[in-house]
Design an enzyme around this catalytic site. Structure first.
Site, mmCIF file in Angstrom:
data_model
loop_
_atom_site.group_PDB
_atom_site.id
_atom_site.type_symbol
_atom_site.label_atom_id
_atom_site.label_comp_id
_atom_site.label_asym_id
_atom_site.label_seq_id
_atom_site.Cartn_x
_atom_site.Cartn_y
_atom_site.Cartn_z
ATOM 1 N N ARG A 49 0.816 -1.210 0.000
ATOM 2 C CA ARG A 49 0.000 0.000 0.000
ATOM 3 C C ARG A 49 0.858 1.273 0.000
ATOM 4 O O ARG A 49 0.341 2.381 0.110
ATOM 5 C CB ARG A 49 -0.945 -0.009 1.216
ATOM 6 C CG ARG A 49 -2.134 0.948 1.118
ATOM 7 C CD ARG A 49 -3.129 0.711 2.241
ATOM 8 N NE ARG A 49 -2.545 0.826 3.571
ATOM 9 C CZ ARG A 49 -2.462 1.974 4.265
ATOM 10 N NH1 ARG A 49 -2.935 3.089 3.757
ATOM 11 N NH2 ARG A 49 -1.918 1.981 5.459
ATOM 12 N N LYS A 50 2.152 1.130 -0.153
ATOM 13 C CA LYS A 50 3.065 2.285 -0.180
ATOM 14 C C LYS A 50 3.058 2.911 -1.577
ATOM 15 O O LYS A 50 4.063 2.947 -2.276
ATOM 16 C CB LYS A 50 4.474 1.864 0.221
ATOM 17 C CG LYS A 50 4.577 1.348 1.651
ATOM 18 C CD LYS A 50 5.987 0.880 1.964
ATOM 19 C CE LYS A 50 6.094 0.324 3.371
ATOM 20 N NZ LYS A 50 7.457 -0.200 3.671
ATOM 21 N N THR A 51 1.885 3.386 -1.962
ATOM 22 C CA THR A 51 1.684 3.924 -3.308
ATOM 23 C C THR A 51 1.608 5.449 -3.268
ATOM 24 O O THR A 51 1.581 6.063 -2.207
ATOM 25 C CB THR A 51 0.389 3.358 -3.907
ATOM 26 O OG1 THR A 51 -0.675 3.562 -2.961
ATOM 27 C CG2 THR A 51 0.512 1.867 -4.180
#
Length: 301
Positions: A145-147
């Site tokens: 989820r490190k977008t």
């Protein structure tokens, strides 16, 4: 799942809800907030432009590129399907775009940036997937989820075209209890039991664990997935094997390895007791695929 894994008639673009198209309008508002000065120069004569792939990689982001040019009243004719390999060290004709000259140029940079980023993510995702498959590993390679805020949909889409799992899309998709949740709650057991009261049966619970003891507690409390975070070598594989053996026939769960996984260290994390490998390396700091859009010169009278 990549494009090559789909059955006839299936298309990853069919996953996209209509609401995402509003994002394109926001991208235009950011890129052209007032006057398009250079667009004044070229006018509205209908022109044809060639989309060239100039560096090797996997073509991804077709629905986003299409919508960007659709909102500019242009048409895109693709010469290669999404998921195609663009050969390195070559200039490959990927698509033909037709429309009014000023509209082509209005959409050019928004379209190229989106396609380049999405294709870059698909390309490195494909490499990670292929490396894992070459080792005979049957588990799941997943993104994280490190977008980029506001651009997650494109980045997650690129992962899927490349053939890796997009993992959870947001905080509402799956319960993930990380170290801060545990510390703030007091214990793994307390955190899992508390969230189970509100999350119900339909959401999986994933617990980040620092060692075997924490993972064992998480499984006992009812976790569906235990993430062995930043564990390496024998500590990782020994803990995973022990957990699988001790809970066999008692509780179903998955073991995830995560934390600092890069391409060169991928193989060391793979093992028979590891079910999921999650990494941000497939979308953070990955190189883009280089594309250009060139309007064809006018024929001299």
């Amino acid at each position: 799942m990549s494009e090559s894994d789909l059955r006839p008639g299936q298309n990853l673009a069919h996953l996209l809800a209509p609401s995402w198209k509003r994002e394109v309008s926001r991208w235009y508002a950011e890129d052209t907030p007032s006057f398009d000065w250079a667009g004044f120069v070229v006018g509205e004569e209908v022109q044809e432009a060639i989309l060239w792939g100039k560096s090797g990689g996997i073509l991804a982001g077709v629905p986003f590129f299409d919508e960007i040019f659709k909102q500019a009243e242009c048409e895109v004719e693709w010469l290669l399907p999404e998921g195609s390999v663009i050969p390195p060290n070559s200039k490959t004709k990927v698509a033909v775009v037709r429309g009014k000259a000023r509209n082509l140029l209005l959409a050019e940079r928004v379209g190229l940036n989106t396609l380049a980023r999405c294709s870059g993510i698909a390309s490195i995702s494909r490499r990670f997937r292929d490396l894992a498959r070459a080792e005979g590993w049957k588990g799941v390679v997943a993104g994280t989820r490190k977008t980029t805020p506001g651009f997650r949909l494109v980045e997650k889409y690129g992962m899927m075209v490349g053939g890796v799992d997009p993992h959870r899309h947001d905080l509402s998709s799956m319960v993930m209890l990380k170290d801060n949740h545990i510390w703030a709650t007091g214990s793994i057991t307390s955190a899992v039991q508390s969230v189970r009261r509100v999350a119900g049966f339909s959401l999986l619970v994933n617990v980040e664990c620092q060692n075997y003891e924490e993972a064992n507690e998480a499984i006992s409390a009812g976790a569906n997935i235990v993430m062995l975070d930043n564990l390496l070598g024998e500590e990782l594989h020994g803990a995973a094997k022990r957990l699988k053996e001790e809970w066999k026939g008692k509780r179903e769960f998955l073991i995830e390895t995560s934390g600092g996984i890069v391409e060169g260290g991928l193989k060391a994390r793979l093992g028979p007791d590891i079910d999921i490998l999650s990494t941000s390396a497939v979308h953070q700091s990955c190189p883009h695929v280089d594309f250009s859009l060139k309007i064809q010169p006018r024929q001299k009278a």
